[in-house]
Write an enzyme that holds these catalytic residues in place. Structure first.
Site, mmCIF file in Angstrom:
data_model
loop_
_atom_site.group_PDB
_atom_site.id
_atom_site.type_symbol
_atom_site.label_atom_id
_atom_site.label_comp_id
_atom_site.label_asym_id
_atom_site.label_seq_id
_atom_site.Cartn_x
_atom_site.Cartn_y
_atom_site.Cartn_z
ATOM 1 N N ALA A 53 5.047 -8.866 0.434
ATOM 2 C CA ALA A 53 5.251 -9.588 1.686
ATOM 3 C C ALA A 53 3.870 -10.019 2.172
ATOM 4 O O ALA A 53 2.906 -9.252 2.027
ATOM 5 C CB ALA A 53 5.910 -8.680 2.708
ATOM 6 N N ASN B 10 5.826 -13.534 7.789
ATOM 7 C CA ASN B 10 5.380 -13.890 9.144
ATOM 8 C C ASN B 10 4.330 -14.984 9.001
ATOM 9 O O ASN B 10 3.748 -15.142 7.928
ATOM 10 C CB ASN B 10 4.773 -12.670 9.847
ATOM 11 C CG ASN B 10 3.644 -12.041 9.050
ATOM 12 O OD1 ASN B 10 3.878 -11.444 7.988
ATOM 13 N ND2 ASN B 10 2.440 -12.181 9.532
ATOM 14 N N HIS C 259 8.835 1.460 1.400
ATOM 15 C CA HIS C 259 8.454 1.707 -0.002
ATOM 16 C C HIS C 259 9.051 3.055 -0.401
ATOM 17 O O HIS C 259 8.514 4.115 -0.054
ATOM 18 C CB HIS C 259 6.930 1.723 -0.169
ATOM 19 C CG HIS C 259 6.290 0.380 0.008
ATOM 20 N ND1 HIS C 259 5.863 -0.399 -1.043
ATOM 21 C CD2 HIS C 259 6.049 -0.338 1.127
ATOM 22 C CE1 HIS C 259 5.373 -1.532 -0.582
ATOM 23 N NE2 HIS C 259 5.466 -1.526 0.742
ATOM 24 N N TYR D 141 -5.181 0.968 2.023
ATOM 25 C CA TYR D 141 -5.236 1.546 3.368
ATOM 26 C C TYR D 141 -4.554 2.910 3.462
ATOM 27 O O TYR D 141 -4.700 3.617 4.451
ATOM 28 C CB TYR D 141 -4.637 0.593 4.413
ATOM 29 C CG TYR D 141 -3.172 0.280 4.224
ATOM 30 C CD1 TYR D 141 -2.177 1.189 4.560
ATOM 31 C CD2 TYR D 141 -2.767 -0.940 3.690
ATOM 32 C CE1 TYR D 141 -0.837 0.903 4.372
ATOM 33 C CE2 TYR D 141 -1.430 -1.240 3.488
ATOM 34 C CZ TYR D 141 -0.476 -0.313 3.829
ATOM 35 O OH TYR D 141 0.848 -0.592 3.631
ATOM 36 N N GLU D 142 -3.794 3.297 2.397
ATOM 37 C CA GLU D 142 -3.174 4.625 2.417
ATOM 38 C C GLU D 142 -4.208 5.713 2.141
ATOM 39 O O GLU D 142 -3.901 6.899 2.269
ATOM 40 C CB GLU D 142 -2.042 4.689 1.384
ATOM 41 C CG GLU D 142 -0.852 3.818 1.766
ATOM 42 C CD GLU D 142 0.201 3.758 0.673
ATOM 43 O OE1 GLU D 142 0.967 4.719 0.545
ATOM 44 O OE2 GLU D 142 0.250 2.745 -0.055
ATOM 45 N N SER E 51 6.892 -4.809 0.138
ATOM 46 C CA SER E 51 7.485 -4.297 1.379
ATOM 47 C C SER E 51 8.819 -4.979 1.649
ATOM 48 O O SER E 51 8.900 -6.207 1.692
ATOM 49 C CB SER E 51 6.558 -4.575 2.565
ATOM 50 O OG SER E 51 5.476 -3.704 2.545
ATOM 51 N N HIS F 133 -1.280 1.253 -1.582
ATOM 52 C CA HIS F 133 -2.209 0.305 -0.956
ATOM 53 C C HIS F 133 -3.531 1.007 -0.660
ATOM 54 O O HIS F 133 -3.549 2.219 -0.407
ATOM 55 C CB HIS F 133 -1.627 -0.214 0.362
ATOM 56 C CG HIS F 133 -0.238 -0.771 0.246
ATOM 57 N ND1 HIS F 133 0.882 0.024 0.272
ATOM 58 C CD2 HIS F 133 0.212 -2.046 0.103
ATOM 59 C CE1 HIS F 133 1.974 -0.729 0.151
ATOM 60 N NE2 HIS F 133 1.599 -1.993 0.037
ATOM 61 N N HIS G 206 5.085 -4.884 11.294
ATOM 62 C CA HIS G 206 5.690 -4.451 10.028
ATOM 63 C C HIS G 206 7.217 -4.588 10.054
ATOM 64 O O HIS G 206 7.830 -4.849 9.018
ATOM 65 C CB HIS G 206 5.267 -3.006 9.738
ATOM 66 C CG HIS G 206 5.631 -2.528 8.355
ATOM 67 N ND1 HIS G 206 5.251 -3.185 7.197
ATOM 68 C CD2 HIS G 206 6.348 -1.451 7.928
ATOM 69 C CE1 HIS G 206 5.713 -2.536 6.139
ATOM 70 N NE2 HIS G 206 6.388 -1.479 6.563
ATOM 71 N N MET H 62 -1.933 -7.276 1.525
ATOM 72 C CA MET H 62 -2.727 -6.051 1.331
ATOM 73 C C MET H 62 -2.485 -5.410 -0.040
ATOM 74 O O MET H 62 -2.624 -4.196 -0.189
ATOM 75 C CB MET H 62 -2.388 -5.041 2.436
ATOM 76 C CG MET H 62 -2.541 -5.577 3.853
ATOM 77 S SD MET H 62 -2.083 -4.361 5.084
ATOM 78 C CE MET H 62 -1.912 -5.399 6.559
ATOM 79 N N SER H 63 -2.109 -6.215 -1.025
ATOM 80 C CA SER H 63 -1.771 -5.588 -2.324
ATOM 81 C C SER H 63 -1.932 -6.596 -3.464
ATOM 82 O O SER H 63 -2.668 -7.570 -3.349
ATOM 83 C CB SER H 63 -0.317 -5.092 -2.281
ATOM 84 O OG SER H 63 0.581 -6.188 -2.225
HETATM 85 O O1 LIG Z 1 3.339 -3.969 -0.549
HETATM 86 P P1 LIG Z 1 3.213 -5.245 0.240
HETATM 87 O O2 LIG Z 1 1.992 -6.014 -0.105
HETATM 88 O O3 LIG Z 1 4.469 -6.087 0.167
HETATM 89 O O4 LIG Z 1 3.083 -4.790 1.765
HETATM 90 C C1 LIG Z 1 2.720 -5.663 2.831
HETATM 91 C C2 LIG Z 1 1.285 -5.394 3.222
HETATM 92 C C3 LIG Z 1 1.419 -4.144 4.047
HETATM 93 O O5 LIG Z 1 1.548 -3.021 3.222
HETATM 94 C C4 LIG Z 1 2.688 -4.333 4.778
HETATM 95 C C5 LIG Z 1 2.468 -4.950 6.122
HETATM 96 O O6 LIG Z 1 3.676 -5.173 6.790
HETATM 97 O O7 LIG Z 1 3.466 -5.244 3.963
HETATM 98 N N1 LIG Z 2 -2.760 -8.655 5.679
HETATM 99 C C1 LIG Z 2 -1.511 -9.005 5.929
HETATM 100 N N2 LIG Z 2 -0.538 -8.444 5.220
HETATM 101 C C2 LIG Z 2 0.716 -8.820 5.500
HETATM 102 N N3 LIG Z 2 1.866 -8.436 4.943
HETATM 103 C C3 LIG Z 2 2.859 -9.087 5.562
HETATM 104 N N4 LIG Z 2 2.370 -9.895 6.502
HETATM 105 C C4 LIG Z 2 1.030 -9.740 6.491
HETATM 106 C C5 LIG Z 2 -0.029 -10.330 7.230
HETATM 107 O O1 LIG Z 2 0.153 -11.156 8.126
HETATM 108 N N5 LIG Z 2 -1.274 -9.918 6.902
#
Ligand SMILES: O=P(O)(O)O[C@@H]1C[C@H](O)[C@@H](CO)O1
Ligand SMILES: Nc1nc2[nH]cnc2c(=O)[nH]1
Length: 297
Positions: free
Chosen positions: A122, A248, A70, A94-95, A39, A92, A262, A224-225
């Protein structure tokens, strides 16, 4: 919202072969390195020279990106002379895709000749020493969905991809982690950490209790990935290196007013992107080939 047909798993060997052959017949590039942009980190794809871009929607059997930040395209080109393929946008859980679908590109890349995967994401910082903007080399992961049986390798095993029970204790290549430390030291980057990434399903960010639990379990960052892609890439014998940009700080304190969102995630990507691009491109320039991996088919 994804339609039913987009949710159906198209992950058989033949379907991956069809997609790999389609891509190979549409590009001259023979990638040995695959890069996944997390992200806000899509700028990594813009480093490629003589880029050739395919929208995911034009690639047979490929899922579509649905998340802001993305772009949803595959970029082929060279980076410091090395042939690369770069996912500008990943998928992801969650999609709404089945887990086999979100990891499908790893198998396609393997069939195209990719030996090394570099993945970025991220993530929220759980380790109290981490600051926003730090970059964590992933040394290991905790696959939370995996404890509930959500693993991309669940289901019949196709030995042409890899073995039934792949080892994961060496998931994140030691030499590549050392290379990242060396390059970061040369560049004077003082924001590099190394730690454990925990993947959760999302899309809701974690509660305070969940952050505390993950931290106690040994995770330094949560996202989340990545872990699912690494499992499939390692199963197929590719070596993996992964970075988390700490976008964050996970909220661990009931008195805190901080809230994960986000937009902050994307903004942190913008701030660090050039430094990350430099780190990755120097690493790619120094990559050795001949990845002799036992798991390779
Ligand atoms: O694809 P990533 O893992 O970088 O994305 C992160 C996890 C969520 O998709 C999103 C949350 O802000 O960023
Ligand atoms: N699950 C999760 N995914 C993130 N992606 C970017 N920041 C976060 C977070 O605080 N938690």
């Amino acid at each position: 919202m994804l339609s039913m047909s987009e949710c159906v798993s198209d992950d058989s060997y033949e379907e991956c072969r069809t997609t790999a052959d389609w891509l190979l017949s549409n590009t001259q590039v023979r990638p040995t390195v695959g890069i996944v942009c997390g992200s806000g980190l899509g700028g990594l794809a813009e480093m490629l020279k003589d880029p050739q871009v395919f929208k995911y929607s034009d690639i047979p059997n490929f899922p579509r990106s649905t998340v802001h930040g993305h772009a949803g395209q595959l970029v082929f080109g060279t980076l410091k002379g090395k042939p690369c393929v770069c996912m500008q946008g990943r998928f992801h859980l969650y999609e709404g895709y089945p887990i086999q679908k979100i990891t499908l590109p790893m198998r396609i890349f393997k069939l195209m000749g990719v030996e090394t995967m570099i993945l970025t994401n991220a993530a929220g910082g759980l380790n109290q020493d981490y600051k926003v903007g730090d970059v964590m080399i992933i040394k290991d992961h905790i696959n939370m969905p995996g404890f509930a049986g959500i693993n991309p390798l669940a289901g019949p095993n196709d030995d042409r991809f890899g073995v039934r029970f792949p080892c994961m204790s060496d998931a994140y290549n030691r030499e590549l982690r050392q290379l990242a430390h060396d390059v970061a030291a040369e560049l004077g980057y003082d924001f590099l950490k190394e730690g454990v990434y925990s993947v959760v399903g999302g899309p809701s960010f974690e509660t305070i209790a969940e952050c505390r639990m993950l931290h106690r379990l040994g995770a330094d960052a949560v996202g989340m990935s990545t872990a699912h892609e690494v499992i499939v890439a390692r199963h197929a014998g590719m070596r993996c290196f992964a970075l988390s940009l700490i976008s964050n700080r996970a909220v661990m304190d009931y008195d805190s007013q901080e809230k994960a969102n986000h937009e902050e995630v994307l903004e942190t990507g913008r701030v660090r992107s050039q430094q990350l691009e430099k780190l990755v491109s120097i690493m790619v320039a120094r990559l050795e080939q001949n990845n002799n991996d036992d798991n390779a088919f």
